[in-house]
Design a protein around this motif. Structure first.
Motif, PDB file in Angstrom:
ATOM      1  N   ILE A 178       0.831  -1.202   0.000  1.00  0.00           N
ATOM      2  CA  ILE A 178       0.000   0.000   0.000  1.00  0.00           C
ATOM      3  C   ILE A 178       0.870   1.259   0.000  1.00  0.00           C
ATOM      4  CG2 ILE A 178      -0.247   0.123   2.530  1.00  0.00           C
ATOM      5  CD1 ILE A 178      -3.126   1.043   2.080  1.00  0.00           C
ATOM      6  N   ILE A 179       2.078   1.143   0.562  1.00  0.00           N
ATOM      7  CA  ILE A 179       3.042   2.239   0.509  1.00  0.00           C
ATOM      8  C   ILE A 179       4.005   1.919  -0.631  1.00  0.00           C
ATOM      9  CG2 ILE A 179       4.735   3.577   1.799  1.00  0.00           C
ATOM     10  CD1 ILE A 179       1.879   3.712   2.916  1.00  0.00           C
ATOM     11  N   ASP A 180       3.765   2.541  -1.780  1.00  0.00           N
ATOM     12  CA  ASP A 180       4.521   2.217  -2.988  1.00  0.00           C
ATOM     13  C   ASP A 180       5.175   3.463  -3.571  1.00  0.00           C
ATOM     14  OD1 ASP A 180       2.373   3.622  -4.026  1.00  0.00           O
ATOM     15  OD2 ASP A 180       1.478   1.900  -5.068  1.00  0.00           O
ATOM     16  N   ALA A 181       5.696   3.348  -4.773  1.00  0.00           N
ATOM     17  CA  ALA A 181       6.411   4.468  -5.391  1.00  0.00           C
ATOM     18  C   ALA A 181       5.537   5.703  -5.519  1.00  0.00           C
ATOM     19  CB  ALA A 181       6.932   4.043  -6.765  1.00  0.00           C
ATOM     20  N   ALA A 182       4.248   5.509  -5.821  1.00  0.00           N
ATOM     21  CA  ALA A 182       3.341   6.654  -5.949  1.00  0.00           C
ATOM     22  C   ALA A 182       3.193   7.395  -4.622  1.00  0.00           C
ATOM     23  CB  ALA A 182       1.980   6.182  -6.453  1.00  0.00           C
ATOM     24  N   ILE A 183       3.164   6.648  -3.533  1.00  0.00           N
ATOM     25  CA  ILE A 183       3.061   7.281  -2.214  1.00  0.00           C
ATOM     26  C   ILE A 183       4.351   8.023  -1.886  1.00  0.00           C
ATOM     27  CG2 ILE A 183       2.872   6.833   0.259  1.00  0.00           C
ATOM     28  CD1 ILE A 183       0.223   6.651  -1.270  1.00  0.00           C
ATOM     29  N   PHE A 184       5.495   7.397  -2.143  1.00  0.00           N
ATOM     30  CA  PHE A 184       6.764   8.074  -1.860  1.00  0.00           C
ATOM     31  C   PHE A 184       6.903   9.360  -2.680  1.00  0.00           C
ATOM     32  CE2 PHE A 184       8.112   3.625  -0.714  1.00  0.00           C
ATOM     33  CZ  PHE A 184       8.180   3.872   0.643  1.00  0.00           C
ATOM     34  N   ALA A 185       6.342   9.365  -3.869  1.00  0.00           N
ATOM     35  CA  ALA A 185       6.419  10.558  -4.720  1.00  0.00           C
ATOM     36  C   ALA A 185       5.663  11.730  -4.121  1.00  0.00           C
ATOM     37  CB  ALA A 185       5.883  10.245  -6.111  1.00  0.00           C
ATOM     38  N   HIS A 186       4.677  11.457  -3.257  1.00  0.00           N
ATOM     39  CA  HIS A 186       3.889  12.528  -2.634  1.00  0.00           C
ATOM     40  C   HIS A 186       4.422  12.949  -1.271  1.00  0.00           C
ATOM     41  CE1 HIS A 186       0.884  11.364  -5.698  1.00  0.00           C
ATOM     42  NE2 HIS A 186       0.459  12.592  -5.566  1.00  0.00           N
ATOM     43  N   MET A 187       5.407  12.213  -0.736  1.00  0.00           N
ATOM     44  CA  MET A 187       5.997  12.593   0.541  1.00  0.00           C
ATOM     45  C   MET A 187       6.983  13.733   0.346  1.00  0.00           C
ATOM     46  SD  MET A 187       6.580   8.843   2.376  1.00  0.00           S
ATOM     47  CE  MET A 187       7.467   9.536   3.793  1.00  0.00           C
ATOM     48  N   ALA A 188       7.119  14.569   1.366  1.00  0.00           N
ATOM     49  CA  ALA A 188       8.089  15.666   1.301  1.00  0.00           C
ATOM     50  C   ALA A 188       9.506  15.097   1.347  1.00  0.00           C
ATOM     51  CB  ALA A 188       7.874  16.619   2.471  1.00  0.00           C
ATOM     52  N   PRO A 189      10.474  15.787   0.738  1.00  0.00           N
ATOM     53  CA  PRO A 189      11.854  15.277   0.709  1.00  0.00           C
ATOM     54  C   PRO A 189      12.471  15.075   2.092  1.00  0.00           C
ATOM     55  CG  PRO A 189      11.567  17.025  -0.909  1.00  0.00           C
ATOM     56  CD  PRO A 189      10.322  17.012  -0.067  1.00  0.00           C
ATOM     57  N   HIS A 190      11.965  15.799   3.095  1.00  0.00           N
ATOM     58  CA  HIS A 190      12.519  15.644   4.443  1.00  0.00           C
ATOM     59  C   HIS A 190      11.753  14.609   5.263  1.00  0.00           C
ATOM     60  CE1 HIS A 190       9.094  18.361   5.171  1.00  0.00           C
ATOM     61  NE2 HIS A 190       9.063  17.772   6.363  1.00  0.00           N
ATOM     62  N   ALA A 191      10.608  14.126   4.778  1.00  0.00           N
ATOM     63  CA  ALA A 191       9.731  13.259   5.566  1.00  0.00           C
ATOM     64  C   ALA A 191      10.346  11.878   5.762  1.00  0.00           C
ATOM     65  CB  ALA A 191       8.372  13.136   4.891  1.00  0.00           C
ATOM     66  N   ILE A 192       9.969  11.243   6.854  1.00  0.00           N
ATOM     67  CA  ILE A 192      10.470   9.899   7.139  1.00  0.00           C
ATOM     68  C   ILE A 192       9.316   8.918   7.281  1.00  0.00           C
ATOM     69  CG2 ILE A 192      12.502  10.828   8.294  1.00  0.00           C
ATOM     70  CD1 ILE A 192      11.243   9.793  10.940  1.00  0.00           C
ATOM     71  N   LEU A 193       9.620   7.661   7.020  1.00  0.00           N
ATOM     72  CA  LEU A 193       8.645   6.584   7.134  1.00  0.00           C
ATOM     73  C   LEU A 193       9.009   5.698   8.314  1.00  0.00           C
ATOM     74  CD1 LEU A 193       6.250   5.007   5.673  1.00  0.00           C
ATOM     75  CD2 LEU A 193       8.072   3.534   4.783  1.00  0.00           C
ATOM     76  N   ILE A 194       7.999   5.365   9.137  1.00  0.00           N
ATOM     77  CA  ILE A 194       8.181   4.459  10.265  1.00  0.00           C
ATOM     78  C   ILE A 194       7.261   3.261  10.051  1.00  0.00           C
ATOM     79  CG2 ILE A 194       7.992   4.160  12.767  1.00  0.00           C
ATOM     80  CD1 ILE A 194      10.141   6.176  11.886  1.00  0.00           C
ATOM     81  N   ASN A 195       7.809   2.057  10.174  1.00  0.00           N
ATOM     82  CA  ASN A 195       6.974   0.866  10.012  1.00  0.00           C
ATOM     83  C   ASN A 195       7.204  -0.113  11.152  1.00  0.00           C
ATOM     84  OD1 ASN A 195       5.235  -1.075   9.083  1.00  0.00           O
ATOM     85  ND2 ASN A 195       6.520  -1.741   7.377  1.00  0.00           N
ATOM     86  N   THR A 196       6.172  -0.253  11.991  1.00  0.00           N
ATOM     87  CA  THR A 196       6.168  -1.282  13.036  1.00  0.00           C
ATOM     88  C   THR A 196       4.991  -2.228  12.820  1.00  0.00           C
ATOM     89  OG1 THR A 196       4.869   0.170  14.486  1.00  0.00           O
ATOM     90  CG2 THR A 196       7.265   0.197  14.764  1.00  0.00           C
ATOM     91  N   ALA A 197       4.397  -2.187  11.630  1.00  0.00           N
ATOM     92  CA  ALA A 197       3.205  -2.975  11.341  1.00  0.00           C
ATOM     93  C   ALA A 197       3.581  -4.340  10.779  1.00  0.00           C
ATOM     94  CB  ALA A 197       2.299  -2.198  10.378  1.00  0.00           C
ATOM     95  N   ARG A 198       3.631  -4.444   9.463  1.00  0.00           N
ATOM     96  CA  ARG A 198       4.068  -5.647   8.777  1.00  0.00           C
ATOM     97  C   ARG A 198       4.932  -5.231   7.602  1.00  0.00           C
ATOM     98  NH1 ARG A 198       3.255  -8.222  12.635  1.00  0.00           N
ATOM     99  NH2 ARG A 198       1.869 -10.022  12.924  1.00  0.00           N
TER     100      ARG A 198
END
Length: 323
Positions: free
Chosen positions: A223-243
């Motif tokens: 669900i978090i794919d290239a299209a989603i990363f393209a909409h994130m700000a350049p300084h933003a970070i991703l945290i994953n504790t789900a799966r």
């Protein structure tokens, strides 16, 4: 039942919980603590009345539907059950349970840990120091970002997401936004100062930190794919504790290497325990070996909750955490 039911515990559990299981059941424990093979799991379906699996045990339709099945209940050790084909379990008449609620605080704590380490570039700093490459303090060395006034975007708004929101808002002064299939309870929104964003794309576009709190499985895979990363700000970070499988890891690595996002803090991985070399080498990442629930208190509580479900089943009650 006159005789004690035969129980298989597929991985090592906290010693005190194993002792209680041994008192109440005819229990077999995996002392080697090595994940069982599909063939071993299929054989166990014929030999035991109950199996207590973990995330490392993939119980698909071929295993759950094995001829001569004896197992009546799968008492999972953990909240997530995407490794169990629940539809096949129901079709076979097998009760499946999990351990909700007891790992909320520990997982929220690890999500906060990842957020702090990534925004402050602590992983990079520790690696530099341990490698003997630190040359001393200087004004522009490994500059990170502060959290006060920043927006935490939560994907999902369940127990763990709300526990993280509480820590982030009242501990660090962050603004809270979230995306989920439907808005959360108004009381929870008011308590946490959280606002619902009906679009995942819109949420990530306005978030400084995006934290994932959704179940794994077919509906959320990548669900978090290239299209989603393209909409994130350049300084933003991703945290994953789900799966791990909710993130397209190839797209994440591409985004990290190209500097399209600021960093990532991960406790779960799509192919764990295998983690690709590209991801291990990616800049500004903090990678933990699935430590979300790894406190003594939490792991014991998980075991006790699984045992409670077994006791319910044995005594003829519907297990409290039936799925």
């Amino acid at each position: 039942m006159v005789n004690k039911p035969r129980i298989l515990v597929t991985r090592k559990w906290p010693e005190g919980v194993e002792a209680l299981i041994a008192q109440r059941y005819d229990a077999t424990f995996n002392d080697s603590d090595v994940a069982l093979t599909s063939a071993q799991l299929a054989a166990a379906m014929r030999d035991f009345d109950a199996i207590c699996p973990t995330i490392t045990d993939r119980l698909d339709a071929s295993i759950l539907g094995v001829a001569g099945r004896r197992v009546q209940i799968i008492a999972n050790y953990g909240a997530g059950v995407d490794h169990i084909d629940l539809t096949a379990a129901r079709a076979a008449g097998i009760v499946a349970t999990n351990t909700p609620g007891v790992l909320t605080d520990a997982t929220a704590d690890i999500a906060i840990t990842l957020m702090l380490m990534t925004t402050r570039r602590a992983g990079e700093g520790e690696r530099e120091l341990r490698a003997g490459q630190w040359t001393g303090w200087r004004p522009t060395h490994l500059l990170g970002t502060s959290l006060r006034g920043k927006t935490l975007g939560l994907v999902g708004f369940g127990r763990i997401a709300q526990a993280m929101a509480e820590r982030a808002r009242f501990g660090f002064g962050m603004d809270i936004a979230y995306f989920s299939r439907r808005p959360g309870a108004q009381a929870d929104e008011q308590r946490l100062g959280a606002r619902f964003v009906p679009s995942l794309v819109d949420l990530v576009a306005q978030s400084d930190v995006v934290s994932l709190h959704i179940p794994g499985g077919a509906e959320t895979r990548n669900i978090i794919d290239a299209a989603i990363f393209a909409h994130m700000a350049p300084h933003a970070i991703l945290i994953n504790t789900a799966r791990g499988d909710v993130v397209d890891e190839g797209a994440l690595i591409d985004a990290l290497e190209a500097g399209r996002i600021g960093g990532a803090g991960l406790d779960v991985f799509a192919g764990e325990p295998h983690v690709s070399q590209r991801l291990r080498d990616a800049p500004n990442t903090v990678l933990l070996p699935h430590l979300g629930s790894a406190t003594r208190e939490t792991r014991e509580a998980m075991g006790m909750r699984a045992l409670a479900n077994l006791d319910d089943w044995r005594e003829g009650r519907t297990p409290r955490d039936s799925l």
